[in-house]
Scaffold this motif. Structure first.
Motif, PDB file in Angstrom:
ATOM      1  N   ILE A 205       0.861  -1.181   0.000  1.00 37.57           N
ATOM      2  CA  ILE A 205       0.000   0.000   0.000  1.00 37.57           C
ATOM      3  C   ILE A 205       0.895   1.227   0.000  1.00 37.57           C
ATOM      4  N   TYR A 206       0.745   2.062  -1.020  1.00 44.07           N
ATOM      5  CA  TYR A 206       1.532   3.290  -1.137  1.00 44.07           C
ATOM      6  C   TYR A 206       0.673   4.466  -0.685  1.00 44.07           C
ATOM      7  N   ILE A 207       1.223   5.301   0.209  1.00 42.67           N
ATOM      8  CA  ILE A 207       0.483   6.438   0.762  1.00 42.67           C
ATOM      9  C   ILE A 207       1.302   7.711   0.593  1.00 42.67           C
ATOM     10  N   GLU A 208       0.669   8.740   0.077  1.00 45.57           N
ATOM     11  CA  GLU A 208       1.260  10.077   0.041  1.00 45.57           C
ATOM     12  C   GLU A 208       0.549  10.940   1.064  1.00 45.57           C
ATOM     13  N   ARG A 209       1.335  11.681   1.854  1.00 48.81           N
ATOM     14  CA  ARG A 209       0.739  12.475   2.929  1.00 48.81           C
ATOM     15  C   ARG A 209       1.278  13.899   2.956  1.00 48.81           C
ATOM     16  N   ARG A 210       0.374  14.819   3.296  1.00 49.67           N
ATOM     17  CA  ARG A 210       0.768  16.169   3.658  1.00 49.67           C
ATOM     18  C   ARG A 210       0.165  16.445   5.030  1.00 49.67           C
TER      19      ARG A 210
END
Length: 237
Positions: A205-210
């Motif tokens: 699972i790939y997650i991008e976060r700000r």
């Protein structure tokens, strides 16, 4: 034309239905591979594929000398929470972190996955690359970028309780208030597979976060690659 389910998938669904329905209580053993082969009139290899799926999803655990042991429920890590890994996971698991390389001050990557603010572009950033462990199992690769608002002391000091967020709060008065995140499925590269102890092309699972902070126009950014073979991920707060 819809493809018919493969034989092992039918066995997997049947056993999963029994597990979620309480036919096999926590700590009990599933029938042996030989017994399941007879029950479903198929080969042990096919049964083994079905059991591997149940292990991957956390319903059972294969124990040498015993067989397939039923867990009470699928174990999950609250990795979708905006709180830090150390705070969320340490509630029920032993947490460890390994730096892939020492923290460093860098220019922002030329191609970044978020649009930086004007305030952030005026600064360089603190870059951290880490493997995160739960109970000695590598479960996540985490790459983080923090605008350098004077946090360069992290280069020479240890993180407070191993937590970046606690360090930012305690030493720099930078508080994480909330976050935006996007998820998608991906496959482990050879390098990622070696770090996570899994086979190449294993689903991740790939997650991008700000992360939104208490400072206007200042955010913390992360890219996460989560390995879910042993633990699922949840939004536990």
């Amino acid at each position: 034309m819809v493809a018919k389910p493969r034989r092992y998938q039918l066995i997997y669904e049947s056993l999963k239905h029994q597990l979620t329905g309480g036919v096999y209580p926590k700590g009990s053993l599933l029938p042996s591979e030989n017994e399941l082969s007879t029950q479903f009139q198929t080969s042990r290899m096919t049964v083994r594929q079905a059991l591997s799926e149940l292990v991957r999803e956390g319903y059972i655990e294969r124990q040498h000398g015993r067989g397939s042991v039923v867990r009470s429920e699928r174990q999950a890590l609250g990795l979708l929470s905006f709180r830090g890994f150390s705070e969320v996971v340490s509630t029920n698991h032993l947490v460890q972190t390994k730096f892939l390389e020492p923290p460093a001050l860098r220019d922002w990557p030329a191609v970044f996955f978020y649009e930086l603010t004007t305030a952030e572009r005026a600064l360089n950033c603190l870059s951290l690359s880490r493997i995160r462990y739960a109970d000695n199992e590598p479960v996540m690769l985490e790459y983080t970028w923090v605008p350098n608002i004077g946090v360069d002391a992290i280069l020479t000091g240890e993180l407070l309780d191993g937590s970046l967020f606690r360090t930012l709060h305690s030493q720099y008065q930078l508080d994480i208030r909330n976050m935006e995140q996007w998820l998608r499925a991906t496959s482990a590269t050879n390098a990622q597979a070696e770090l996570l102890g899994c086979a190449s092309a294993t689903p991740l699972i790939y997650i991008e976060r700000r992360y939104l902070t208490n400072l206007p126009n200042i955010h913390v950014y992360s890219q996460l690659y989560c390995h879910t073979d042993r633990y699922a991920i949840s939004d536990s707060k």
